[in-house]
Scaffold this motif. Structure first.
Motif, short mmCIF file in Angstrom:
data_model
loop_
_atom_site.label_atom_id
_atom_site.label_comp_id
_atom_site.label_asym_id
_atom_site.label_seq_id
_atom_site.Cartn_x
_atom_site.Cartn_y
_atom_site.Cartn_z
N HIS A 182 0.83 -1.20 0.00
CA HIS A 182 0.00 0.00 0.00
C HIS A 182 0.86 1.25 0.00
CE1 HIS A 182 -3.20 2.83 0.96
NE2 HIS A 182 -2.49 3.25 2.00
N ARG A 183 1.87 1.30 0.87
CA ARG A 183 2.74 2.47 0.96
C ARG A 183 3.55 2.67 -0.31
NH1 ARG A 183 3.64 4.84 5.98
NH2 ARG A 183 1.68 4.68 7.15
N LYS A 239 1.25 3.96 -3.05
CA LYS A 239 0.82 5.33 -2.78
C LYS A 239 1.89 6.35 -3.16
CE LYS A 239 -1.38 8.06 0.88
NZ LYS A 239 -1.80 8.06 2.30
N GLN A 294 0.05 5.05 -10.74
CA GLN A 294 -0.99 4.59 -9.82
C GLN A 294 -2.28 4.29 -10.56
OE1 GLN A 294 -1.70 6.47 -5.99
NE2 GLN A 294 0.24 7.57 -6.14
#
Length: 254
Positions: free
Chosen positions: A29-30, A33, A40
């Motif tokens: 997730h990080r 992001k 993305q």
């Protein structure tokens, strides 16, 4: 910033947040992001299997974006998509007009190749350097001697390669039997040629500084290097590649 540079910085900063790096879901997730917004968007519905899979997908997405931008620039500048020359479009191209008629006439560089060639337009992986000369010209590689299955090997740590490879010549020294792939694995080379491999050596033991790592190495015909360790392996081992200093730092599980 390239995906390779971002990955290196992400792994470096990750040492200050071990809890996040230990949680695979949070790590993915990080990482996602922090990617460029266009990357993305391209990966919005992509479900990665693991961290190295996500890194590879991000590299491919970046390459696709670059190709689309290049295509737009060529179109704006009036470059023919058939022969690459300016001053005319594909409908006025003499290359198309002079091509013999037939069921496989088509257009573009693969015209006349038939349906079986279409797969070459979609390689599974890419590699940036396969010779010492190519490595000298690349900024994202580091080379050195390591042990594979206790056999000395000259290795290229290549941030531009999406996967890891072993030369057919060196593989014979290991005495291991490769696994046959169900489908040929297509690789885009530095010269824009697409080649295929049908064999992989799984769980090869790599020894570096008295530490042991595992790698899945696809067989490839190379001369100057015994192995190429690409982003799948580098990302899995949280590698930090110092291209200027010609150093690679790896993080073990302990």
């Amino acid at each position: 910033m390239s995906v390779v540079e971002y990955t290196s910085q992400f792994n470096a900063l990750g040492s200050y947040a071990p809890a996040i790096m230990a949680d695979e879901v949070m790590k993915l997730h990080r990482f996602k992001k922090g990617l460029n917004n266009r990357i993305q968007s391209a990966l919005a519905v992509y479900q990665p299997v693991n961290f190295s899979d996500l890194v590879g997908a991000a590299i491919r997405a970046k390459a696709d974006i670059r190709r689309r931008e290049e295509k737009k620039r060529n179109k704006a500048s009036g470059v023919c998509f058939e022969c690459g020359k300016s001053g005319h479009g594909i409908t006025e191209c003499s290359t198309v007009a002079n091509r013999p008629a037939g069921p496989n006439r088509g257009t573009g560089p693969n015209a006349g190749a038939g349906p079986s060639k279409s797969k070459e337009d979609k390689p599974n992986a890419r590699v940036f350097a396969m010779t010492q000369e190519e490595a000298d010209d690349a900024n994202e590689v580091v080379s050195g001697t390591i042990l594979i299955q206790q056999v000395s090997a000259y290795a290229l740590f290549d941030c531009g390669a999406t996967h890891s490879f072993i030369s057919k010549r060196f593989a014979k020294k290991l005495g291991c039997k490769p696994e046959k792939l169900n489908e040929p694995f297509l690789i885009a080379t530095p010269t824009s040629r697409v080649i295929e491999t049908h064999e992989i050596y799984r769980d090869c033991k790599i020894s570096i500084s008295e530490q042991t790592f595992s790698a899945n190495l696809k067989q490839l015909i190379m001369v100057d290097f015994d192995v190429i360790l690409g982003m799948d392996w580098l990302a899995r081992n949280n590698a930090i590649v110092d291209c200027k200093g010609k150093k690679v730092r790896l993080q073990t599980t302990n």
